[in-house]
Write a protein that holds these residues in place. Structure first.
Motif, PDB file in Angstrom:
ATOM      1  N   LYS A   1      38.843   5.808  -4.760  1.00  0.00           N
ATOM      2  CA  LYS A   1      38.420   4.620  -5.511  1.00  0.00           C
ATOM      3  C   LYS A   1      37.174   4.905  -6.337  1.00  0.00           C
ATOM      4  O   LYS A   1      37.027   4.401  -7.453  1.00  0.00           O
ATOM      5  CB  LYS A   1      38.160   3.450  -4.561  1.00  0.00           C
ATOM      6  N   LYS A   2      36.264   5.730  -5.811  1.00  0.00           N
ATOM      7  CA  LYS A   2      35.058   6.090  -6.555  1.00  0.00           C
ATOM      8  C   LYS A   2      35.415   6.894  -7.802  1.00  0.00           C
ATOM      9  O   LYS A   2      34.819   6.696  -8.871  1.00  0.00           O
ATOM     10  CB  LYS A   2      34.085   6.857  -5.665  1.00  0.00           C
ATOM     11  N   VAL A   3      36.384   7.794  -7.666  1.00  0.00           N
ATOM     12  CA  VAL A   3      36.835   8.573  -8.825  1.00  0.00           C
ATOM     13  C   VAL A   3      37.465   7.638  -9.857  1.00  0.00           C
ATOM     14  O   VAL A   3      37.155   7.710 -11.048  1.00  0.00           O
ATOM     15  CB  VAL A   3      37.857   9.666  -8.410  1.00  0.00           C
ATOM     16  N   ASP A   4      38.329   6.745  -9.387  1.00  0.00           N
ATOM     17  CA  ASP A   4      38.983   5.788 -10.294  1.00  0.00           C
ATOM     18  C   ASP A   4      37.973   4.900 -11.019  1.00  0.00           C
ATOM     19  O   ASP A   4      38.132   4.603 -12.199  1.00  0.00           O
ATOM     20  CB  ASP A   4      39.989   4.921  -9.524  1.00  0.00           C
ATOM     21  N   ALA A   5      36.924   4.491 -10.293  1.00  0.00           N
ATOM     22  CA  ALA A   5      35.889   3.647 -10.909  1.00  0.00           C
ATOM     23  C   ALA A   5      35.157   4.408 -12.012  1.00  0.00           C
ATOM     24  O   ALA A   5      34.874   3.860 -13.078  1.00  0.00           O
ATOM     25  CB  ALA A   5      34.907   3.164  -9.852  1.00  0.00           C
ATOM     26  N   ALA A   6      34.860   5.688 -11.768  1.00  0.00           N
ATOM     27  CA  ALA A   6      34.175   6.509 -12.765  1.00  0.00           C
ATOM     28  C   ALA A   6      35.076   6.736 -13.975  1.00  0.00           C
ATOM     29  O   ALA A   6      34.610   6.740 -15.119  1.00  0.00           O
ATOM     30  CB  ALA A   6      33.756   7.842 -12.153  1.00  0.00           C
ATOM     31  N   ILE A   7      36.378   6.885 -13.722  1.00  0.00           N
ATOM     32  CA  ILE A   7      37.336   7.067 -14.824  1.00  0.00           C
ATOM     33  C   ILE A   7      37.406   5.787 -15.657  1.00  0.00           C
ATOM     34  O   ILE A   7      37.414   5.833 -16.891  1.00  0.00           O
ATOM     35  CB  ILE A   7      38.731   7.450 -14.282  1.00  0.00           C
TER      36      ILE A   7
ATOM     37  N   ASN B   1      33.538  13.753 -12.449  1.00  0.00           N
ATOM     38  CA  ASN B   1      33.628  15.130 -11.947  1.00  0.00           C
ATOM     39  C   ASN B   1      32.972  15.270 -10.581  1.00  0.00           C
ATOM     40  O   ASN B   1      33.495  15.949  -9.692  1.00  0.00           O
ATOM     41  CB  ASN B   1      33.008  16.117 -12.941  1.00  0.00           C
ATOM     42  N   GLU B   2      31.814  14.645 -10.404  1.00  0.00           N
ATOM     43  CA  GLU B   2      31.124  14.691  -9.111  1.00  0.00           C
ATOM     44  C   GLU B   2      31.957  13.998  -8.034  1.00  0.00           C
ATOM     45  O   GLU B   2      32.117  14.510  -6.924  1.00  0.00           O
ATOM     46  CB  GLU B   2      29.741  14.033  -9.212  1.00  0.00           C
ATOM     47  N   ALA B   3      32.477  12.828  -8.369  1.00  0.00           N
ATOM     48  CA  ALA B   3      33.293  12.068  -7.415  1.00  0.00           C
ATOM     49  C   ALA B   3      34.572  12.835  -7.088  1.00  0.00           C
ATOM     50  O   ALA B   3      35.052  12.793  -5.950  1.00  0.00           O
ATOM     51  CB  ALA B   3      33.618  10.694  -7.977  1.00  0.00           C
ATOM     52  N   LEU B   4      35.101  13.545  -8.079  1.00  0.00           N
ATOM     53  CA  LEU B   4      36.317  14.342  -7.865  1.00  0.00           C
ATOM     54  C   LEU B   4      36.075  15.451  -6.843  1.00  0.00           C
ATOM     55  O   LEU B   4      36.903  15.676  -5.960  1.00  0.00           O
ATOM     56  CB  LEU B   4      36.812  14.931  -9.186  1.00  0.00           C
ATOM     57  N   LYS B   5      34.933  16.126  -6.965  1.00  0.00           N
ATOM     58  CA  LYS B   5      34.602  17.194  -6.011  1.00  0.00           C
ATOM     59  C   LYS B   5      34.551  16.655  -4.582  1.00  0.00           C
ATOM     60  O   LYS B   5      35.076  17.259  -3.653  1.00  0.00           O
ATOM     61  CB  LYS B   5      33.264  17.839  -6.369  1.00  0.00           C
ATOM     62  N   VAL B   6      33.904  15.497  -4.431  1.00  0.00           N
ATOM     63  CA  VAL B   6      33.799  14.872  -3.108  1.00  0.00           C
ATOM     64  C   VAL B   6      35.186  14.473  -2.598  1.00  0.00           C
ATOM     65  O   VAL B   6      35.528  14.717  -1.440  1.00  0.00           O
ATOM     66  CB  VAL B   6      32.867  13.634  -3.157  1.00  0.00           C
ATOM     67  N   ALA B   7      35.995  13.890  -3.484  1.00  0.00           N
ATOM     68  CA  ALA B   7      37.334  13.424  -3.108  1.00  0.00           C
ATOM     69  C   ALA B   7      38.225  14.598  -2.691  1.00  0.00           C
ATOM     70  O   ALA B   7      38.952  14.501  -1.697  1.00  0.00           O
ATOM     71  CB  ALA B   7      37.968  12.662  -4.259  1.00  0.00           C
TER      72      ALA B   7
END
Length: 87
Positions: free
Chosen positions: A33-39, A48-54
């Motif tokens: 959800k964090k990645v989607d929110a950033a997108i 990119n940061e959220a993607l690494k964590v995900a």
């Protein structure tokens, strides 16, 4: 409730494992959800940061047996594709 001792133990053990799996799945969903929110915000750096964590969370869930390896690969692939689209 079961009468046999081994059946009682199985119930307890499966409840414990289900709780653990649910917690891990929840962490994965939150990171996605964090990645989607950033997108959605079109913030490439944050995405990119959220993607690494995900990816780390998904991989960890796979290694613990919560997700099948193909499921995790699919999730990672879709997230990466979405992040690359906004970059």
């Amino acid at each position: 409730m079961a009468n046999i001792k081994s059946a009682k133990k199985r119930i307890l053990v499966s409840e414990k494992k289900a709780a653990r799996n649910k917690a891990i799945r929840s962490r994965v969903k939150t990171s996605i959800k964090k990645v989607d929110a950033a997108i959605a915000a079109k913030d490439s750096a944050a995405a990119n940061e959220a993607l690494k964590v995900a990816i780390g969370e998904i991989s960890k869930a796979t290694s613990k047996g919560v997700y099948h390896k193909n499921t995790s690969s699919r999730k990672i692939s879709r997230l990466t594709k979405a992040v690359n689209k906004i970059a």
